[in-house]
Each structure stands twice: as C-alpha cells, then as structure tokens.
Design a protein around this motif. Structure first.
Motif, PDB file in Angstrom:
ATOM      1  N   TYR A 115       0.833  -1.210   0.000  1.00 28.26           N
ATOM      2  CA  TYR A 115       0.000   0.000   0.000  1.00 28.26           C
ATOM      3  C   TYR A 115       0.870   1.265   0.000  1.00 28.26           C
ATOM      4  O   TYR A 115       0.608   2.210  -0.753  1.00 28.26           O
ATOM      5  CB  TYR A 115      -0.902  -0.023   1.231  1.00 28.26           C
ATOM      6  CG  TYR A 115      -1.796   1.194   1.376  1.00 28.26           C
ATOM      7  CD1 TYR A 115      -3.064   1.209   0.809  1.00 28.26           C
ATOM      8  CD2 TYR A 115      -1.373   2.310   2.094  1.00 28.26           C
ATOM      9  CE1 TYR A 115      -3.889   2.312   0.948  1.00 28.26           C
ATOM     10  CE2 TYR A 115      -2.192   3.418   2.235  1.00 28.26           C
ATOM     11  CZ  TYR A 115      -3.443   3.416   1.662  1.00 28.26           C
ATOM     12  OH  TYR A 115      -4.253   4.519   1.794  1.00 28.26           O
ATOM     13  N   LEU A 116       1.897   1.275   0.841  1.00 28.67           N
ATOM     14  CA  LEU A 116       2.773   2.448   0.920  1.00 28.67           C
ATOM     15  C   LEU A 116       3.547   2.659  -0.377  1.00 28.67           C
ATOM     16  O   LEU A 116       3.757   3.795  -0.806  1.00 28.67           O
ATOM     17  CB  LEU A 116       3.735   2.302   2.098  1.00 28.67           C
ATOM     18  CG  LEU A 116       3.085   2.363   3.488  1.00 28.67           C
ATOM     19  CD1 LEU A 116       4.114   2.108   4.572  1.00 28.67           C
ATOM     20  CD2 LEU A 116       2.409   3.713   3.709  1.00 28.67           C
TER      21      LEU A 116
ATOM     22  N   ARG B 143       1.121   4.218  -2.766  1.00 32.77           N
ATOM     23  CA  ARG B 143       0.838   5.603  -2.398  1.00 32.77           C
ATOM     24  C   ARG B 143       2.012   6.513  -2.756  1.00 32.77           C
ATOM     25  O   ARG B 143       1.818   7.643  -3.227  1.00 32.77           O
ATOM     26  CB  ARG B 143       0.536   5.674  -0.896  1.00 32.77           C
ATOM     27  CG  ARG B 143       0.265   7.067  -0.353  1.00 32.77           C
ATOM     28  CD  ARG B 143      -0.961   7.708  -0.971  1.00 32.77           C
ATOM     29  NE  ARG B 143      -2.181   6.984  -0.659  1.00 32.77           N
ATOM     30  CZ  ARG B 143      -2.933   7.225   0.427  1.00 32.77           C
ATOM     31  NH1 ARG B 143      -2.575   8.150   1.285  1.00 32.77           N
ATOM     32  NH2 ARG B 143      -4.038   6.549   0.619  1.00 32.77           N
TER      33      ARG B 143
ATOM     34  N   GLY C 280      -3.255   1.638  -2.789  1.00 29.61           N
ATOM     35  CA  GLY C 280      -2.397   2.757  -2.412  1.00 29.61           C
ATOM     36  C   GLY C 280      -2.478   3.916  -3.374  1.00 29.61           C
ATOM     37  O   GLY C 280      -2.690   5.068  -2.964  1.00 29.61           O
TER      38      GLY C 280
ATOM     39  N   HIS D 269      -6.524   4.660   4.398  1.00 30.17           N
ATOM     40  CA  HIS D 269      -5.612   3.699   5.003  1.00 30.17           C
ATOM     41  C   HIS D 269      -6.308   2.873   6.080  1.00 30.17           C
ATOM     42  O   HIS D 269      -6.046   1.677   6.251  1.00 30.17           O
ATOM     43  CB  HIS D 269      -4.398   4.422   5.594  1.00 30.17           C
ATOM     44  CG  HIS D 269      -3.351   3.503   6.119  1.00 30.17           C
ATOM     45  ND1 HIS D 269      -3.089   3.363   7.454  1.00 30.17           N
ATOM     46  CD2 HIS D 269      -2.513   2.632   5.478  1.00 30.17           C
ATOM     47  CE1 HIS D 269      -2.123   2.472   7.628  1.00 30.17           C
ATOM     48  NE2 HIS D 269      -1.762   2.013   6.456  1.00 30.17           N
TER      49      HIS D 269
END
Length: 223
Positions: free
Chosen positions: A75-76, A79, A132, A138
């Motif tokens: 996810y990070l 993003r 992301g 989140h």
C-alpha cells in the motif's frame, strides 16, 4: 531455500521462512511466482505431524500478521510511487490483464476487494498497490486487510492441519506437494505462453514503414 520445493522450504526455513515469503508475496511485487496458497496448506499438513515444524496455534497468527505487513508495504509503495509508475511496472512484470482485473474488482466491490483479493493468486499481489495509488483510506484498507489475512491464513493452514491427520493424506504427502507446485507452475506457463502469442500477433500486425509504397513506386494511372 527454494519455495517451489515445499517440503525442503518448510523444513529449512521453518516458520520464519514461511512468514518472510508471505510478506514478500504482497509487499514487494515479486510474489506472483510463489505458491502461497499451496505452501500454507502444506505447512498445515506438516504442523499436524507427530514432529511438527511449529505448533499450529503459533503458525496461524504469525503468518496472518506477515500477510498484513506485506499488504501495508504494498500500500505504501503504491501511495508513494503513484498510478503511472506502479501500473507501468506491474504491466511489464505480470501483464496488463491482471492489472485490469484488479481495477475491475475495485470498481465492482470497492474496499471488499482487499478482503476477497487475498484469496485470488496474483490479484492479492496487485491489490495493495492499487489501493495505495487509488487513494483508498488507510484505515479502511487496514481493516479489510487484517480480516482477509486472518481468514486466508487461518483457513488454509487449518485445512492442511485437519487433513494432515487423515492417513491417506499423511501417507501420500509427496504427491500432495508435487500437485501443489503444479497448481502454480502450470498457470505460470500458460500465462507466459499467452503473452508470447499476443506479442507475436502484435508484431505481425505492425506494417513496417519502409514497406509502404513511395510515390515513385506507385504506377501511373492508365490513360
């Protein structure tokens, strides 16, 4: 350690190796080649043996937490890098069809894709990245990631654990391992063959510029 040699992988890497592989499967975009489902099922079978590599009550939560951590990493990355960079890399590495399929799941199911995607091979590798760069909350992502990871890990490991006590499974574990590996190798081969075929078709469809007739080569009209 070779993740495709399931028996050797579990015996050598143990619980730590299993958790690392589960993390990498969704956290680093290289897990598309790993037999995640098969490995967890087989780990459950080994945990049911008289001399288990680890107790099942410890395997399930640690593997689930490793899956959650992998989702968070994916996810990070999504993003931070954004849609253009991530989709470009995913399409080059695994092909556009899985990216399109994952986007379609998000359009249809929304946040539930994070939960259901955990149970679908390559889709679970792509899902955290798409979540992301698409701007999903989140908190929402984490909620469905935790639920999906514990149901996925707990279900597969418990299934292997319960079947591991069945004599026909326990006595033919080598056949089970070979079959689980084939469930990964065969789809990978089919996917690679399709990509090669599609590439060949596109190459044949392209007409070279040099082959187009020039003005000098065009025969004069009959008078």
């Amino acid at each position: 350690m070779n993740p495709f040699d399931v028996e050797s992988f579990v015996a050598t890497g143990g619980l730590v190796g299993l958790c690392v592989l589960v993390f990498v499967e969704t956290g680093l975009l290289v897990g598309v080649v790993f037999p995640g489902d098969s490995l967890l099922f087989t780990a459950g079978v080994f945990a049911a043996q008289p001399d288990p590599f680890a107790p099942v009550w410890l395997v399930i939560p640690l593997v689930a937490l490793a899956a959650v951590a992998g989702d968070q990493c994916g996810y990070l990355i999504g993003r931070r890098l954004g849609r253009g960079v991530v989709e470009g890399r995913m399409m080059r590495s695994i092909g556009p069809e899985y990216v399109v399929k994952t986007n379609a799941f998000f359009d249809r199911f929304g946040p539930l894709t994070v939960f259901f995607g955990r149970f679908i091979g390559i889709v679970r590798t792509v899902t955290p990245l798409v979540a992301g760069f698409s701007g999903m909350s989140h908190r929402v992502f984490t909620l469905f990631s935790v639920l999906g990871s514990f149901v996925w890990a707990g279900g597969l490991i418990l299934a292997g654990y319960l079947l591991g006590n069945v004599p026909v499974v326990r006595d033919n574990i080598e056949i089970l391992i070979i079959g689980s590996v084939f469930t990964v190798v065969v789809p990978m081969f089919v996917h690679a063959a399709r990509r090669w075929r599609d590439t060949r078709r596109r190459q044949r469809a392209v007409v070279p510029v040099d082959s187009a007739p020039s003005e000098e080569q065009v025969p004069p009209e009959a008078t």
